[in-house]
Write a protein that holds these residues in place. Sequence first.
Motif, PDB file in Angstrom:
ATOM      1  N   ARG A  49     -50.725 -11.426  20.429  1.00 43.13           N
ATOM      2  CA  ARG A  49     -50.910 -11.801  19.021  1.00 43.13           C
ATOM      3  C   ARG A  49     -50.733 -10.612  18.076  1.00 43.13           C
ATOM      4  N   GLU A  50     -50.248  -9.523  18.579  1.00 48.00           N
ATOM      5  CA  GLU A  50     -49.990  -8.368  17.717  1.00 48.00           C
ATOM      6  C   GLU A  50     -48.670  -8.567  16.970  1.00 48.00           C
ATOM      7  N   ARG A  51     -48.681  -8.246  15.710  1.00 49.94           N
ATOM      8  CA  ARG A  51     -47.462  -8.299  14.896  1.00 49.94           C
ATOM      9  C   ARG A  51     -46.999  -6.864  14.653  1.00 49.94           C
ATOM     10  N   LYS A  52     -46.199  -6.375  15.594  1.00 54.95           N
ATOM     11  CA  LYS A  52     -45.739  -4.988  15.557  1.00 54.95           C
ATOM     12  C   LYS A  52     -44.223  -4.942  15.643  1.00 54.95           C
ATOM     13  N   LEU A  53     -43.661  -3.861  15.118  1.00 54.70           N
ATOM     14  CA  LEU A  53     -42.225  -3.639  15.240  1.00 54.70           C
ATOM     15  C   LEU A  53     -41.904  -2.993  16.581  1.00 54.70           C
ATOM     16  N   PRO A  54     -40.689  -3.135  17.077  1.00 53.92           N
ATOM     17  CA  PRO A  54     -40.341  -2.607  18.402  1.00 53.92           C
ATOM     18  C   PRO A  54     -40.526  -1.098  18.545  1.00 53.92           C
ATOM     19  N   HIS A  55     -40.383  -0.358  17.448  1.00 57.89           N
ATOM     20  CA  HIS A  55     -40.474   1.101  17.550  1.00 57.89           C
ATOM     21  C   HIS A  55     -41.910   1.616  17.405  1.00 57.89           C
ATOM     22  N   SER A  56     -42.885   0.721  17.215  1.00 60.49           N
ATOM     23  CA  SER A  56     -44.280   1.140  17.082  1.00 60.49           C
ATOM     24  C   SER A  56     -44.955   1.069  18.448  1.00 60.49           C
ATOM     25  N   GLN A  57     -46.292   1.151  18.454  1.00 63.63           N
ATOM     26  CA  GLN A  57     -47.029   1.042  19.714  1.00 63.63           C
ATOM     27  C   GLN A  57     -48.241   0.139  19.513  1.00 63.63           C
ATOM     28  N   SER A  58     -48.762  -0.348  20.620  1.00 65.10           N
ATOM     29  CA  SER A  58     -49.862  -1.307  20.575  1.00 65.10           C
ATOM     30  C   SER A  58     -51.165  -0.633  20.150  1.00 65.10           C
ATOM     31  N   ASP A  59     -52.059  -1.442  19.591  1.00 66.15           N
ATOM     32  CA  ASP A  59     -53.390  -0.951  19.233  1.00 66.15           C
ATOM     33  C   ASP A  59     -54.330  -0.938  20.431  1.00 66.15           C
ATOM     34  N   TYR A  60     -53.912  -1.518  21.541  1.00 63.14           N
ATOM     35  CA  TYR A  60     -54.766  -1.649  22.713  1.00 63.14           C
ATOM     36  C   TYR A  60     -54.287  -0.709  23.821  1.00 63.14           C
ATOM     37  N   ALA A  61     -55.255  -0.041  24.447  1.00 65.16           N
ATOM     38  CA  ALA A  61     -54.924   0.956  25.471  1.00 65.16           C
ATOM     39  C   ALA A  61     -54.232   0.330  26.671  1.00 65.16           C
ATOM     40  N   VAL A  62     -54.598  -0.895  27.030  1.00 64.60           N
ATOM     41  CA  VAL A  62     -54.007  -1.510  28.221  1.00 64.60           C
ATOM     42  C   VAL A  62     -52.514  -1.728  28.044  1.00 64.60           C
ATOM     43  N   PHE A  63     -52.081  -2.111  26.842  1.00 64.51           N
ATOM     44  CA  PHE A  63     -50.647  -2.328  26.615  1.00 64.51           C
ATOM     45  C   PHE A  63     -49.903  -1.012  26.429  1.00 64.51           C
ATOM     46  N   ARG A  64     -50.579   0.008  25.929  1.00 66.63           N
ATOM     47  CA  ARG A  64     -49.942   1.326  25.876  1.00 66.63           C
ATOM     48  C   ARG A  64     -49.728   1.864  27.294  1.00 66.63           C
ATOM     49  N   THR A  65     -50.678   1.572  28.191  1.00 64.19           N
ATOM     50  CA  THR A  65     -50.511   1.975  29.589  1.00 64.19           C
ATOM     51  C   THR A  65     -49.342   1.242  30.238  1.00 64.19           C
ATOM     52  N   VAL A  66     -49.189  -0.042  29.919  1.00 67.23           N
ATOM     53  CA  VAL A  66     -48.062  -0.813  30.441  1.00 67.23           C
ATOM     54  C   VAL A  66     -46.747  -0.221  29.938  1.00 67.23           C
ATOM     55  N   SER A  67     -46.676   0.154  28.666  1.00 64.93           N
ATOM     56  CA  SER A  67     -45.454   0.752  28.115  1.00 64.93           C
ATOM     57  C   SER A  67     -45.120   2.062  28.807  1.00 64.93           C
ATOM     58  N   GLN A  68     -46.145   2.870  29.082  1.00 65.49           N
ATOM     59  CA  GLN A  68     -45.906   4.128  29.790  1.00 65.49           C
ATOM     60  C   GLN A  68     -45.371   3.877  31.196  1.00 65.49           C
ATOM     61  N   PHE A  69     -45.899   2.844  31.850  1.00 66.13           N
ATOM     62  CA  PHE A  69     -45.409   2.520  33.190  1.00 66.13           C
ATOM     63  C   PHE A  69     -43.954   2.058  33.140  1.00 66.13           C
ATOM     64  N   PHE A  70     -43.594   1.254  32.149  1.00 67.38           N
ATOM     65  CA  PHE A  70     -42.204   0.833  31.997  1.00 67.38           C
ATOM     66  C   PHE A  70     -41.301   2.045  31.787  1.00 67.38           C
ATOM     67  N   GLY A  71     -41.785   3.014  31.027  1.00 63.43           N
ATOM     68  CA  GLY A  71     -40.987   4.223  30.804  1.00 63.43           C
ATOM     69  C   GLY A  71     -40.726   4.977  32.096  1.00 63.43           C
ATOM     70  N   ARG A  72     -41.739   5.063  32.974  1.00 63.05           N
ATOM     71  CA  ARG A  72     -41.545   5.745  34.255  1.00 63.05           C
ATOM     72  C   ARG A  72     -40.566   4.987  35.144  1.00 63.05           C
ATOM     73  N   MET A  73     -40.630   3.667  35.091  1.00 62.01           N
ATOM     74  CA  MET A  73     -39.705   2.872  35.889  1.00 62.01           C
ATOM     75  C   MET A  73     -38.261   3.082  35.436  1.00 62.01           C
ATOM     76  N   ILE A  74     -38.034   3.096  34.137  1.00 63.58           N
ATOM     77  CA  ILE A  74     -36.681   3.313  33.619  1.00 63.58           C
ATOM     78  C   ILE A  74     -36.212   4.726  33.947  1.00 63.58           C
ATOM     79  N   HIS A  75     -37.120   5.686  33.876  1.00 62.56           N
ATOM     80  CA  HIS A  75     -36.753   7.069  34.198  1.00 62.56           C
ATOM     81  C   HIS A  75     -36.319   7.199  35.661  1.00 62.56           C
TER      82      HIS A  75
END
Length: 287
Positions: A202-228
Motif C-alpha cells: 500500500r505504499e505509494r512510492k516512485l521506483p527510484h525511492s525506497q520503502s519506509d519499512y525495513a523489511v522491504f528495504r532488506t528485500v531490495s538489498q537482497f535483490f541487488g545481491r542477486m543481480i550482482h
Amino acid sequence: MSPSPVENQLQALTDLYNSIQNARHIPRDLLKTAIVSNALPLAAPSLSLYSQQLKDIAQTLRSDTVQTALRAALESAKSDSQNITNNVRRENRKRRRPPSPESPQPYIVTERQSSSLFLSSKDDITPLKNAELINYIRQFNKEHSLCKLGIWQATRSAGKALKNPTILRFSIKDVLTAYITVSYTDEDHPLAVESVTAFGPRERKLPHSQSDYAVFRTVSQFFGRMIHSDPLVGLQRFMTLLCSYESMFTTRCDKCQRVLSSEGHVAAVERVWNENTSHWEARHVSC
C-alpha cells in the motif's frame, strides 16, 4: 683410569683453541698495541693484561705438548682427509640458509565457475527480447492469479512505445510491490534486469525511492545481491524468484523452521535455489 695420549692431545688443542677465541674479543687497535708492547722494554700498565694474555698463548703454542698434538693432527689429516674441511663458519652459514624457493610453475587455465545465485540450468528458459515483452506480460498475468505484472509509466499521457530502459511494476496482493528496470543493448539481444526495488503493498512510492519499512528495504538489498551475482540475468529467470514471495510473511525458514527470525523478528526474505527440489527455499538473513 688415566687419559690416553690421544685424549691429552685433544685436550691441549682444545685449550689452545679456547685461548685464541678469547683473544679475538680484544679490540683490534688494543690488540695491535699489545703486540707492539711485547717488543718494548716498558709497556703501559693498561696493556699489561692483553700483553700477558698474548704471551701465554704464544708459550702454550710453543710447548712440547701442543706441538706434538699438532704434528699428530697433521699426520692424521694426511692419512685420511676425506670429509674434512677447515671452513667451519662457511658450513654453519650454509646450514642456516633457508631452502631456495621452487621454480615458478606454468599458469594453468581453469574453467571459470559461474557465481550466479540463480538456477544453474541455462537451457530451461528462452531469453526474452524487447519485442516479446508485451506478449510475455499478457501470458504471465493469465497464468498467475495473485501476481500481476505491467509496464509502469510516469504519466498517463506517456506514449505507448516502450523505452530503453523499461520499468515494470510487479505486485503480489497484500504482500509487496516491486519495480523492475529492464534494458537491452540492441533489438537482437535479450532483456536483462538492471535493478529491482521492493515496497509495501500500500505504499505509494516512485521506483527510484525506497520503502519506509525495513523489511522491504532488506528485500531490495537482497535483490541487488542477486543481480550482482548475474548481471545478465533475464526477466523470466528473475520472475521465478519474485513469484516465490507470494507467502513471504507465512513461509517458514528452511534452516530454523521459524516464520520470524529469533533476532530482529523479520520474515524469511532471502531465497536460495535448491537444485534437488527445483524450487526457491526461504531463509532468514541471520540464517
